[in-house]
Design a protein around this motif. Structure first.
Motif, PDB file in Angstrom:
ATOM      1  N   ARG A 138      -1.720  -2.152  -6.353  1.00 37.25           N
ATOM      2  CA  ARG A 138      -0.775  -3.137  -5.377  1.00 37.25           C
ATOM      3  C   ARG A 138       0.037  -2.454  -4.366  1.00 37.25           C
ATOM      4  O   ARG A 138       0.307  -2.850  -3.237  1.00 37.25           O
ATOM      5  CB  ARG A 138      -0.402  -4.105  -6.238  1.00 37.25           C
ATOM      6  N   TRP A 139       0.927  -1.350  -5.115  1.00 44.33           N
ATOM      7  CA  TRP A 139       1.751  -0.849  -4.196  1.00 44.33           C
ATOM      8  C   TRP A 139       1.382  -0.093  -3.088  1.00 44.33           C
ATOM      9  O   TRP A 139       1.942  -0.019  -1.938  1.00 44.33           O
ATOM     10  CB  TRP A 139       2.622   0.349  -5.285  1.00 44.33           C
ATOM     11  N   GLN A 140       0.078   0.536  -3.227  1.00 43.45           N
ATOM     12  CA  GLN A 140      -0.338   1.200  -2.248  1.00 43.45           C
ATOM     13  C   GLN A 140      -0.849   0.333  -1.044  1.00 43.45           C
ATOM     14  O   GLN A 140      -0.509   0.832   0.156  1.00 43.45           O
ATOM     15  CB  GLN A 140      -1.771   2.029  -2.703  1.00 43.45           C
ATOM     16  N   ARG A 141      -1.574  -0.843  -1.183  1.00 45.60           N
ATOM     17  CA  ARG A 141      -1.633  -1.737  -0.223  1.00 45.60           C
ATOM     18  C   ARG A 141      -0.178  -2.013   0.663  1.00 45.60           C
ATOM     19  O   ARG A 141      -0.367  -2.281   1.759  1.00 45.60           O
ATOM     20  CB  ARG A 141      -2.208  -3.046  -0.747  1.00 45.60           C
ATOM     21  N   LEU A 142       0.715  -2.545  -0.135  1.00 46.03           N
ATOM     22  CA  LEU A 142       1.906  -2.933   0.548  1.00 46.03           C
ATOM     23  C   LEU A 142       2.787  -1.630   0.973  1.00 46.03           C
ATOM     24  O   LEU A 142       3.398  -1.831   2.139  1.00 46.03           O
ATOM     25  CB  LEU A 142       2.787  -3.440  -0.621  1.00 46.03           C
ATOM     26  N   LYS A 143       2.586  -0.462   0.713  1.00 43.92           N
ATOM     27  CA  LYS A 143       3.111   0.578   1.396  1.00 43.92           C
ATOM     28  C   LYS A 143       2.478   0.845   2.715  1.00 43.92           C
ATOM     29  O   LYS A 143       3.149   1.117   3.633  1.00 43.92           O
ATOM     30  CB  LYS A 143       2.854   1.928   0.371  1.00 43.92           C
ATOM     31  N   ASP A 144       0.870   0.924   2.692  1.00 45.30           N
ATOM     32  CA  ASP A 144       0.317   0.930   3.881  1.00 45.30           C
ATOM     33  C   ASP A 144       0.789   0.038   4.874  1.00 45.30           C
ATOM     34  O   ASP A 144       0.983   0.276   6.052  1.00 45.30           O
ATOM     35  CB  ASP A 144      -1.010   0.933   3.728  1.00 45.30           C
ATOM     36  N   LYS A 145       1.217  -1.080   4.447  1.00 45.92           N
ATOM     37  CA  LYS A 145       1.310  -2.338   5.542  1.00 45.92           C
ATOM     38  C   LYS A 145       3.115  -2.266   5.804  1.00 45.92           C
ATOM     39  O   LYS A 145       3.039  -2.392   6.943  1.00 45.92           O
ATOM     40  CB  LYS A 145       1.257  -3.524   4.370  1.00 45.92           C
ATOM     41  N   GLY A 148       4.063   2.797   5.590  1.00 45.71           N
ATOM     42  CA  GLY A 148       3.336   3.991   6.237  1.00 45.71           C
ATOM     43  C   GLY A 148       3.163   5.154   5.540  1.00 45.71           C
ATOM     44  O   GLY A 148       3.607   5.164   4.125  1.00 45.71           O
ATOM     45  N   LYS A 149       2.960   6.076   6.127  1.00 46.27           N
ATOM     46  CA  LYS A 149       2.876   7.429   5.439  1.00 46.27           C
ATOM     47  C   LYS A 149       4.028   7.995   4.985  1.00 46.27           C
ATOM     48  O   LYS A 149       4.943   8.236   6.036  1.00 46.27           O
ATOM     49  CB  LYS A 149       2.107   8.565   6.459  1.00 46.27           C
ATOM     50  N   ASP A 150       4.512   8.137   3.893  1.00 49.82           N
ATOM     51  CA  ASP A 150       5.686   8.689   3.355  1.00 49.82           C
ATOM     52  C   ASP A 150       5.497   9.259   1.956  1.00 49.82           C
ATOM     53  O   ASP A 150       5.360   8.698   1.150  1.00 49.82           O
ATOM     54  CB  ASP A 150       6.907   7.767   3.402  1.00 49.82           C
ATOM     55  N   ASN A 151       4.835  10.485   1.925  1.00 52.08           N
ATOM     56  CA  ASN A 151       4.728  11.115   0.605  1.00 52.08           C
ATOM     57  C   ASN A 151       5.827  11.342  -0.338  1.00 52.08           C
ATOM     58  O   ASN A 151       5.772  11.431  -1.464  1.00 52.08           O
ATOM     59  CB  ASN A 151       3.947  12.477   0.861  1.00 52.08           C
ATOM     60  N   GLY A 152       7.182  11.670   0.284  1.00 51.54           N
ATOM     61  CA  GLY A 152       8.233  11.739  -0.453  1.00 51.54           C
ATOM     62  C   GLY A 152       8.642  10.650  -1.232  1.00 51.54           C
ATOM     63  O   GLY A 152       9.227  10.792  -2.329  1.00 51.54           O
ATOM     64  N   ILE A 153       8.465   9.366  -0.942  1.00 52.15           N
ATOM     65  CA  ILE A 153       8.762   8.162  -1.711  1.00 52.15           C
ATOM     66  C   ILE A 153       8.002   8.267  -2.985  1.00 52.15           C
ATOM     67  O   ILE A 153       8.426   7.602  -3.892  1.00 52.15           O
ATOM     68  CB  ILE A 153       8.665   6.917  -0.924  1.00 52.15           C
ATOM     69  N   GLU A 154       6.693   8.872  -3.051  1.00 47.05           N
ATOM     70  CA  GLU A 154       5.851   8.705  -4.067  1.00 47.05           C
ATOM     71  C   GLU A 154       6.665   9.543  -5.248  1.00 47.05           C
ATOM     72  O   GLU A 154       6.306   9.255  -6.361  1.00 47.05           O
ATOM     73  CB  GLU A 154       4.812   9.645  -4.032  1.00 47.05           C
ATOM     74  N   SER A 155       7.631  10.416  -5.044  1.00 52.54           N
ATOM     75  CA  SER A 155       8.306  11.133  -6.206  1.00 52.54           C
ATOM     76  C   SER A 155       9.756  10.138  -6.728  1.00 52.54           C
ATOM     77  O   SER A 155      10.393  10.614  -7.809  1.00 52.54           O
ATOM     78  CB  SER A 155       8.981  12.460  -5.491  1.00 52.54           C
TER      79      SER A 155
END
Length: 338
Positions: A138-145, A148-155
């Motif tokens: 669910r997070w991935q869907r809302l992150k895309d919306k 956008g692209k932000d790999n740093g926030i995944e940490s």
């Protein structure tokens, strides 16, 4: 005050809602479920007054209380002639109660190189490692919306990510934190040279260095906070618009009657129940301490002034165990706006 609280642990922007006031002031507690799904709402624009004032009095001394709210329509211009008139004629402005650390604490933080990475999960974990698979999807869907692209926030820890996602989601929906209301009030206060009082609680932190190190190593059960944030953005944006419009036109009943996922409680619980915060005695009983400090300041202002103007979160005004209820229990007369 969660942002303010966590700002006491690092110098950046931090997550979630608050014990007093933050960028997200949580909505007033609902009293009933909405009867049916809320249709998509168009946000009000132009000049709007917001709600009327609560009148608290004893003898001929009056405390006028304005109820703040967030989120609000982004393109709304707040202006209340009632507020302008009463505030301009008051002898004192009582700000919302806040908590914060001593200035020396903040200075010491600027010297600490390990402030960097404070928002990250311990041991290099990623969001996918700490979230259930369905929540992460669910997070991935809302992150895309919304992000956008932000790999740093995944940490980062879920509580921090939730705050970032929520802010971006509100902006995307045409909603703002409502900071322009406070700015307008401050402008009136300054223009009329009104005494300004800031009730507050100073957070006691013996060692900033140790506090930062302990926090970086600590775990936190913030999955509920994260999940509730996702739910608010998935299901509640239209109802948020309804509540924002209702505040703008002064319809408090409409705000109260719509149910929502309580993001504030979930995120505050994640922090207050963490081992780290439990180890900080200076952070104990913050709700009660802030309420006591404000009530003391309000009584002092009422005794000294013919007219005092105060701002509180709408939620704290309507709470049957809240700030206004505490004054009423002490014998002050309380009149809600008509």
């Amino acid at each position: 005050m969660l942002k303010r609280l966590m700002f006491s642990l690092y110098l950046g922007a931090l997550a979630a809602p608050a014990w007093s006031q933050t960028a997200e002031t949580a909505p007033a507690a609902p009293v009933a479920e909405a009867a049916e799904a809320v249709p998509e709402q168009i946000l009000v624009t132009g000049q709007r007054p917001g709600p009327g004032l609560w009148k608290i009095s004893k003898d001929d001394h009056v405390l006028w209380v304005f109820g703040s709210y967030s989120p609000l329509p982004k393109n709304m211009e707040w202006r209340s002639r009632q507020v302008e008139s009463i505030l301009a004629g008051s002898q004192e402005y009582l700000k919302q109660p806040m908590a914060g650390a001593h200035v020396g604490f903040f200075r010491s933080l600027t010297l600490l190189p390990f402030v960097v990475g404070l928002k990250d999960n311990p041991d290099g974990a990623k969001l996918k490692d700490v979230l259930p698979a369905d929540v992460y999807a669910r997070w991935q869907r809302l992150k895309d919306k919304y992000i956008g692209k932000d790999n740093g926030i995944e940490s980062e820890r879920p509580i921090f990510v939730a705050d970032e996602l929520y802010s971006k989601g509100l902006a995307h929906a045409g909603l703002s934190s409502g900071g322009e209301v406070y700015a307008a009030i401050d402008k009136i206060v300054k223009k009329n040279n009104i005494k300004s009082t800031s009730p507050g609680v100073e957070l006691e932190i013996d060692s900033p260095v140790k506090a930062l190190r302990d926090f970086k190593k600590s775990t936190m059960d913030d999955v509920a906070c994260f999940s509730t944030t996702l739910e608010r953005l998935e299901t509640d944006l239209d109802a948020m618009r309804v509540r924002a419009n209702a505040w703008a036109v002064g319809d408090i009943e409409a705000i109260q009657k719509l149910s929502y996922a309580d993001r504030e409680s979930a995120c505050k619980a994640a922090l207050t129940n963490s081992d780290f915060l439990k180890s900080q005695p200076g952070f104990k009983d913050m709700d009660a301490r802030l309420r006591e400090v404000w009530v003391t300041a309000a009584e002092k202002s009422l005794a000294a002034n013919a007219s005092t103007f105060a701002v509180l979160r709408l939620k704290d005004i309507l709470d049957p165990q809240g700030y206004i209820a505490a004054l009423q229990a002490k014998g002050y007369k309380v009149e809600a706006p008509q």
